[in-house]
Design an enzyme around this catalytic site. Structure first.
Site, PDB file in Angstrom:
ATOM      1  N   GLY A   1      13.443 -67.460  -2.072  1.00  0.00           N
ATOM      2  CA  GLY A   1      13.019 -68.133  -0.851  1.00  0.00           C
ATOM      3  C   GLY A   1      13.965 -69.277  -0.597  1.00  0.00           C
TER       4      GLY A   1
ATOM      5  CG  ASP B   1       7.168 -69.306   8.437  1.00  0.00           C
ATOM      6  OD1 ASP B   1       7.629 -68.791   9.476  1.00  0.00           O
ATOM      7  OD2 ASP B   1       7.857 -69.571   7.440  1.00  0.00           O
TER       8      ASP B   1
HETATM    9  N1  LIG Z   1       3.024 -63.159  -4.868  1.00  0.00           N
HETATM   10  C1  LIG Z   1       4.146 -62.412  -4.807  1.00  0.00           C
HETATM   11  N2  LIG Z   1       4.179 -61.176  -5.345  1.00  0.00           N
HETATM   12  C2  LIG Z   1       5.290 -60.428  -5.288  1.00  0.00           C
HETATM   13  N3  LIG Z   1       6.444 -60.837  -4.726  1.00  0.00           N
HETATM   14  C3  LIG Z   1       6.483 -62.057  -4.180  1.00  0.00           C
HETATM   15  C4  LIG Z   1       5.338 -62.906  -4.193  1.00  0.00           C
HETATM   16  N4  LIG Z   1       5.659 -64.048  -3.559  1.00  0.00           N
HETATM   17  C5  LIG Z   1       6.926 -63.917  -3.176  1.00  0.00           C
HETATM   18  N5  LIG Z   1       7.433 -62.727  -3.545  1.00  0.00           N
HETATM   19  C6  LIG Z   1       8.792 -62.233  -3.299  1.00  0.00           C
HETATM   20  O1  LIG Z   1       9.678 -63.319  -3.394  1.00  0.00           O
HETATM   21  C7  LIG Z   1      10.365 -63.482  -2.160  1.00  0.00           C
HETATM   22  C8  LIG Z   1      10.540 -64.946  -1.893  1.00  0.00           C
HETATM   23  O2  LIG Z   1       9.287 -65.502  -1.626  1.00  0.00           O
HETATM   24  P1  LIG Z   1       9.098 -66.973  -1.092  1.00  0.00           P
HETATM   25  O3  LIG Z   1       7.683 -67.141  -0.669  1.00  0.00           O
HETATM   26  O4  LIG Z   1       9.633 -67.953  -2.055  1.00  0.00           O
HETATM   27  O5  LIG Z   1      10.113 -67.054   0.060  1.00  0.00           O
HETATM   28  P2  LIG Z   1      10.159 -66.369   1.468  1.00  0.00           P
HETATM   29  O6  LIG Z   1       8.800 -66.186   2.020  1.00  0.00           O
HETATM   30  O7  LIG Z   1      10.970 -65.125   1.432  1.00  0.00           O
HETATM   31  O8  LIG Z   1      11.005 -67.430   2.192  1.00  0.00           O
HETATM   32  P3  LIG Z   1      10.623 -68.876   2.613  1.00  0.00           P
HETATM   33  O9  LIG Z   1       9.788 -69.539   1.583  1.00  0.00           O
HETATM   34  O10 LIG Z   1      11.936 -69.483   2.701  1.00  0.00           O
HETATM   35  O11 LIG Z   1       9.941 -68.716   3.938  1.00  0.00           O
HETATM   36  C9  LIG Z   1       9.528 -62.773  -1.104  1.00  0.00           C
HETATM   37  O12 LIG Z   1      10.312 -62.303  -0.070  1.00  0.00           O
HETATM   38  C10 LIG Z   1       8.891 -61.657  -1.907  1.00  0.00           C
HETATM   39  O13 LIG Z   1       9.763 -60.534  -1.946  1.00  0.00           O
END
Ligand SMILES: Nc1ncnc2c1ncn2[C@@H]1O[C@H](COP(=O)(O)OP(=O)(O)OP(=O)(O)O)[C@@H](O)[C@H]1O
Length: 629
Positions: free
Chosen positions: A235, A351
């Site tokens: 992320g 978001d």
């Molecule tokens: N609870 C979860 N279970 C499985 N995969 C997850 C989970 N949370 C996040 N991920 C994976 O990690 C990636 C990054 O998640 P994160 O929430 O940190 O960032 P994002 O949503 O992609 O971006 P940002 O936080 O910048 O909006 C996600 O795109 C997803 O593929």
């Protein structure tokens, strides 16, 4: 349209002009956060110097295929790269560009904080870009849980500290930090104990709900059996790993952010994660990713979340293409259920988009990434320029009057379009042009022809430019597009009960049976509009009038939005007139007699009355007024 916004016949000239204008707006209130030379962690702690994080390092080094504006997350190729946006004051350190599907976060409040004049721009490598601006310390704080006094940090290098909401803060957070609501904080970050491994002698049979008020139990630190596994994703602020409990066999997702003192990027990371922790720890609903606990290590803050192995809707779209309508219906219903729960707690996600919605192998939806989410208090303003541009509601882009829960409904409409086309809404436009379209045109994103009438009707309801005309999540759960699925009824009843444990006047919500019989009546009179209207009205009696729908407008700072005309700040806790620019793009402005002084009028109209396309694009005062809860 503001007077300084000239009309041009040539599209390219118009876009160029838009960029120039936005540039001026941004430049007034922004400053690029510059990369800093990496230093050792000790340096950082001892001298308070910034240190570059691995993520930043990746950015600095160009990342892998980074553009910062791919329109989607990693490995997405759907959108063309935009033109350089350095003129906007937005510099992607990868050489990529401004707005993609990434989230924008700036703040519009006035104040004198030094931080407030900063825009930190964080490339997401090949994902997208976030723009962040710390909040002013003068904004009102939302209610928080009491904190305990400091306690000593556990000794020993490499030791981990697992604390709770009223536990001591980490000594490294003794500096000023931003709190979970986005305001400057005194450095306290709330984290929660990890769950004991299920099946262990001292553990509960299943993962406990997050504790919000417990005393420290250091034995829990030792009992933490989660081992970090493979990288699941990245992320803006950190990495997400698979976690495995070798004693119970259970998995979780570990969201990890590096803790680096006095570094602006780290502060933002921690602020965002802290916000996510605080909000998620209070939520428990099947369509919202479950929070397990958080833990502060020597260099990282880890958040333990329910593992959702199917990945995001965005990822599924990239891999398998657009979804069929039954899948869209099913996912939409579940997203709505999560939103109804969230909104029932006066919390706005801000978001909603495919990349932030996870799917488990059974097709169950989990709303994730609550870093932008915010609890709305009665008189708090929602003036931040936050969200992901393509999914952003017009009122967020214009940001003249504050906004509310309805922004998530707009984003839901955009997400449905995303599911139906595998592209972001407004995907044919580059970032700035898309923002211009959202904020200053009468248009809504294109709705594909192949969708059913129910789907189109649903999307149009979500994409009404006037926020108060958008139905609530709970109301949308009754729309034929999602209502008529076989498995929906009982689940929705429970969700409604969860979301609204008590009616607005304090009386209890109806039982599931009462709700069912009410719904049965509604569906049995599907063809009868008058009857349906009556039943709709009766439904309004059992669904509390959520006071968060009463959006209040507070003065807006000139830096609130790149599209915002610098005009007089308005009033207090009443709906404000629309942004003057509405009238300047061919839309008449509110006359005082037309202006809705109350936005919580009981809705006696049929909420499923399909608003013709032309009407859904009309300015607020021409839209059918829909009293909302
Ligand atoms: N609870 C979860 N279970 C499985 N995969 C997850 C989970 N949370 C996040 N991920 C994976 O990690 C990636 C990054 O998640 P994160 O929430 O940190 O960032 P994002 O949503 O992609 O971006 P940002 O936080 O910048 O909006 C996600 O795109 C997803 O593929």
């Amino acid at each position: 349209m503001p007077g300084w916004w000239p009309k041009r016949s040539s599209k390219s000239k118009e876009l160029q002009k838009q960029e120039e204008i936005l540039s001026k707006s941004f430049e007034k209130s922004s400053r690029i956060v510059k990369e800093t030379r990496p230093r050792s962690f000790d340096d950082v702690l001892n001298k308070g110097s910034p240190r570059i994080s691995p993520r930043e390092n990746k950015i600095k080094n160009g990342g892998s295929g980074s553009s910062g504006f791919s329109g989607f997350d990693s490995d997405h190729k759907a959108l063309p790269l935009p033109r350089p946006m350095s003129s906007l004051g937005i510099v992607d350190q990868t050489g990529g560009l401004g707005f993609g599907s990434g989230s924008i976060s700036s703040v519009s409040s006035s104040g004198s904080s030094e931080d407030q004049t900063q825009f930190g721009i964080f490339s997401r490598g090949h994902d997208d870009t976030k723009i962040m601006q710390p909040r002013s310390p003068i904004q009102p704080r939302s209610p928080r849980q009491p904190r305990s006094p400091r306690q000593p940090r556990s000794p020993g290098p490499g030791s981990r500290v697992t604390t709770t909401t009223n536990s001591p803060r980490h000594p490294r957070f003794s500096g000023t930090y931003l709190d979970c609501t986005g305001k400057l904080d005194d450095g306290k970050i709330e984290w929660h104990p990890l769950p004991l491994p299920p099946g262990s002698p001292t553990s509960p049979p299943t993962l406990p709900k997050p504790k919000t008020s417990v005393t420290i139990d250091h034995s829990q630190c030792q009992l933490s059996k989660w081992k970090k596994g493979k990288l699941l994703g990245r992320g803006t602020f950190g990495h997400v790993y698979l976690g495995f409990n070798s004693e119970s066999g259970q998995m979780c997702a570990i969201k990890e952010v590096r803790v680096v003192a006095d570094d602006q990027t780290s502060k933002e990371c921690l602020k965002q994660l802290n916000q996510e922790i605080t909000l998620l720890s209070q939520l428990s609903q099947r369509n919202i990713v479950q929070y397990y606990g958080s833990e502060l290590g020597e260099e990282t803050l880890s958040v333990y979340l329910e593992y959702v192995s199917g990945g995001s809707i965005h990822k599924l779209l990239q891999e398998y293409g657009a979804f069929g309508e039954p899948v869209i219906q099913n996912y939409t219903r579940q997203i709505l259920s999560g939103l109804a729960y969230l909104h029932g707690r006066n919390t706005v996600h801000r978001d909603i988009k495919g990349a932030n919605i996870l799917v488990d192998p059974n097709g169950e939806i989990k709303l994730a990434d609550f870093g932008m989410a915010k609890h709305i208090t009665n008189c708090s303003s929602m003036l931040s320029f936050k969200g992901s541009p393509y999914w952003m509601a017009p009122e967020v882009v214009m940001n003249s009057n504050g906004y509310n829960l309805a922004v998530d409904i707009w984003s839901l409409g955009c997400t449905i379009l995303e599911m139906a086309t595998s592209k972001p809404p407004w995907g044919q436009y580059e970032g700035v042009a898309a923002i211009f379209k959202i904020g200053n045109s009468k248009e809504i994103p294109e709705i594909p022809d192949h969708l059913s009438n129910d789907a189109k009707s649903f999307i149009r309801l979500c994409l009404q430019r006037e926020p108060s005309a958008r139905p609530t999540a709970s109301q949308l759960l009754e729309h034929p597009f999602v209502r008529d699925q076989a498995t929906t009824r009982v689940a929705n009843v429970n969700i409604t009960k969860e979301a609204f444990p008590h009616t607005f006047d304090g009386s209890r919500t109806p039982t599931a049976q009462e709700m069912r019989s009410n719904r049965t009546n509604i569906s049995s009179f599907d063809g009868d509009r008058a009857t349906k209207s009556r039943l709709t009205a009766s439904r309004d009696l059992i669904i509390p009038r959520n006071n968060a729908r009463n959006i209040i407008s507070l003065p807006v700072s000139p830096s609130s939005s790149p599209l915002r005309h610098y005009g007089p700040a308005y009033q207090s806790c009443f709906m404000s007139p629309p942004h003057p620019s509405f009238s300047l793009v061919g839309q008449s402005s509110y006359g005082s007699s037309e202006f809705p002084l109350k936005s919580n009028t009981i809705n006696l109209l049929d909420p499923w009355f399909e608003i013709p396309q032309s009407k859904s694009q009309t300015p607020p005062n021409r839209s059918p007024r829909r009293g909302l809860i």
